[in-house]
Design a protein around this motif. Structure first.
Motif, mmCIF file in Angstrom:
data_model
loop_
_atom_site.group_PDB
_atom_site.id
_atom_site.type_symbol
_atom_site.label_atom_id
_atom_site.label_comp_id
_atom_site.label_asym_id
_atom_site.label_seq_id
_atom_site.Cartn_x
_atom_site.Cartn_y
_atom_site.Cartn_z
ATOM 1 N N ALA A 276 0.852 -1.192 0.000
ATOM 2 C CA ALA A 276 0.000 0.000 0.000
ATOM 3 C C ALA A 276 0.885 1.238 0.000
ATOM 4 O O ALA A 276 2.074 1.184 0.342
ATOM 5 C CB ALA A 276 -0.914 0.014 1.228
ATOM 6 N N THR A 305 -4.248 2.781 -5.081
ATOM 7 C CA THR A 305 -4.741 1.689 -4.260
ATOM 8 C C THR A 305 -5.451 0.689 -5.165
ATOM 9 O O THR A 305 -6.084 1.073 -6.163
ATOM 10 C CB THR A 305 -5.711 2.177 -3.170
ATOM 11 N N HIS A 323 -9.504 5.195 0.351
ATOM 12 C CA HIS A 323 -8.943 6.029 -0.717
ATOM 13 C C HIS A 323 -8.871 7.491 -0.287
ATOM 14 O O HIS A 323 -7.873 8.180 -0.544
ATOM 15 C CB HIS A 323 -9.795 5.879 -1.980
#
Length: 434
Positions: A276, A305, A323
């Motif tokens: 991530a 993402t 997000h």
């Protein structure tokens, strides 16, 4: 002393001392100007949308906007519901929701990249030739009819041996198609992925130089982004920061450094569940990129993402919160651009960006106004801070988070005035720096 009488000031150094010092530093002055010209002062998109080369259509951008609006209608149809999902304050909820909807109707995509790398894969040569030529026609047509995003281009395959020839050919087909359709658009952007050595950047420079000469274009007309997806791009075998050498190898053509979240994470052995943009490995890579690019005019972009806002409402809301949070985190770290991989990411991209600029508008405008008027306040700002404040407001204006009338009303500055503070002379920044 009498009024108008000039005071005599004593000095000890001969005038030749300053001249000799200036002469000795002339090469350094020239290198500073060449290597660190500062930000170009042009608009930076808040995101890049990637679409596989074979899926691009004439209505791709409009389709993304419509899908994003449909997602809002289904999962957050009003300001209160969006605020509840994202934790927006009451005073931000209405303006952010309204501006997000307006953005999705008017300019849903700021930067479109037609992908011929990972998102496209390996195809027969004839098939990729056809897709690249078709992409050129569609891009040229979009610029001609005014439907193109501010920035558009392709991501070719990388300069590694296995795919090098294919990448070069795809780029040639695409650029040649644009030239045949009337010329290269002003918003053209190219992305070179999986760069590991500065020599690969040099090869890209030679390639673009050859194309420019073949078509009589001005030298340096075509720039490109460098995608950082490998550990070798951050730290070379000799311990130096490779990315800094890549910027110099680009010979002024580099426009951006884009972080590749998943390739870079995998390169370092990060397990899939923890890949991530907020992983410590990602933070380190982007911090090195940021320092290497500072002052060079090359901009840094965050990655993406892979958690898509699809499925039932609860699942969409969870993906939106993730997000939104990642985007806000990136903005606070001065990564003003990122990647969006799905239409459902657009609502939270713009909600995060708009909230970031609107919640800081009053304070930033007041500080800049005090600086412009040389007024006193509880913060003593310097030219570098005025540059940051005006840059903040200009970014908010460019993306649609702010309106010029409200910024001017709060600062007393029109856009030209803001730009003057955003691009000061180098000496202005260093004279009183602390």
């Amino acid at each position: 002393m009498g009024q108008g009488q000039q005071e005599k000031v004593a000095t000890s150094l001969a005038g030749t001392v300053g001249e000799e010092i200036s002469a000795s530093l002339a090469p350094v002055d020239a290198e500073l100007a060449a290597r660190y010209p500062g930000d170009p002062g042009t608009r930076q998109p808040v995101h890049t949308v990637y679409v596989p080369g074979d899926l691009l259509t004439a209505d791709t951008v409009r389709s993304w906007g419509d899908q994003a609006l449909a997602a809002l209608d289904e999962h957050a149809p009003d300001a209160a519901s969006l605020a509840a999902v994202l934790g927006l304050s009451d005073d931000l909820a209405g303006p952010v929701h309204d501006r997000v909807r307006a953005k999705l109707r008017q300019e849903p995509v700021e930067d479109l990249r037609v992908d011929f790398e990972d998102g496209y894969g390996h195809r027969a040569d004839a098939e990729e030739d056809h897709a690249a030529a078709r992409a050129a026609r569609l891009v040229a047509r979009a610029y001609a009819d005014g439907t193109a995003p501010p920035y558009t281009g392709i991501r070719m395959k990388c300069m590694e041996a296995a795919v090098r020839d294919r990448g070069i050919r795809t780029l040639d087909v695409f650029l040649t198609g644009l030239m045949e359709a009337g010329g290269l658009p002003g918003g053209l952007v190219l992305t070179l992925p999986k760069v590991t050595y500065p020599e690969q950047v040099t090869a890209m420079v030679r390639l673009l130089d050859a194309f420019e000469r073949a078509h009589g274009l001005a030298p340096g007309r075509i720039g490109f982004e460098i995608q950082i997806e490998t550990s070798q791009a951050i730290l070379a075998a000799d311990g130096t920061a490779t990315v800094a050498r890549m910027i110099q190898a680009a010979e002024g053509r580099a426009t951006g450094l884009h972080y590749g979240t998943f390739d870079y994470s995998a390169c370092l052995g990060v397990s899939a569940a923890h890949q991530a943009s907020d992983h410590p490995a990602a933070d380190h890579a982007k911090a090195v990129m940021q320092v290497a690019a500072a002052g060079t005019g090359v901009r840094v972009s965050d990655g993406s993402t892979n958690v898509l806002p699809v499925g039932p409402t609860a699942q969409v809301h969870a993906a939106w919160r993730l997000h939104y949070g990642l985007t806000r985190r990136a903005l606070a770290r001065a990564y003003y651009q990122g990647w969006d991989m799905h239409p459902g990411h657009l609502p939270t991209r713009y909600a995060a960006v708009f909230a970031f600029y609107r919640e800081g508008l009053a304070a930033a405008a007041a500080r800049l106004a005090r600086y412009a008027e040389r007024a006193t306040g509880d913060v003593m700002d310097e030219p570098a801070t005025a540059k940051a404040l005006s840059g903040y407001l200009l970014r908010g204006l460019d993306c649609g988070a702010l309106d010029l009338a409200e910024v001017t009303g709060l600062t007393g500055l029109d856009r030209a005035g803001l730009e003057a503070f955003a691009t000061p002379r180098r000496g202005d920044l260093t004279a009183s720096a602390g």
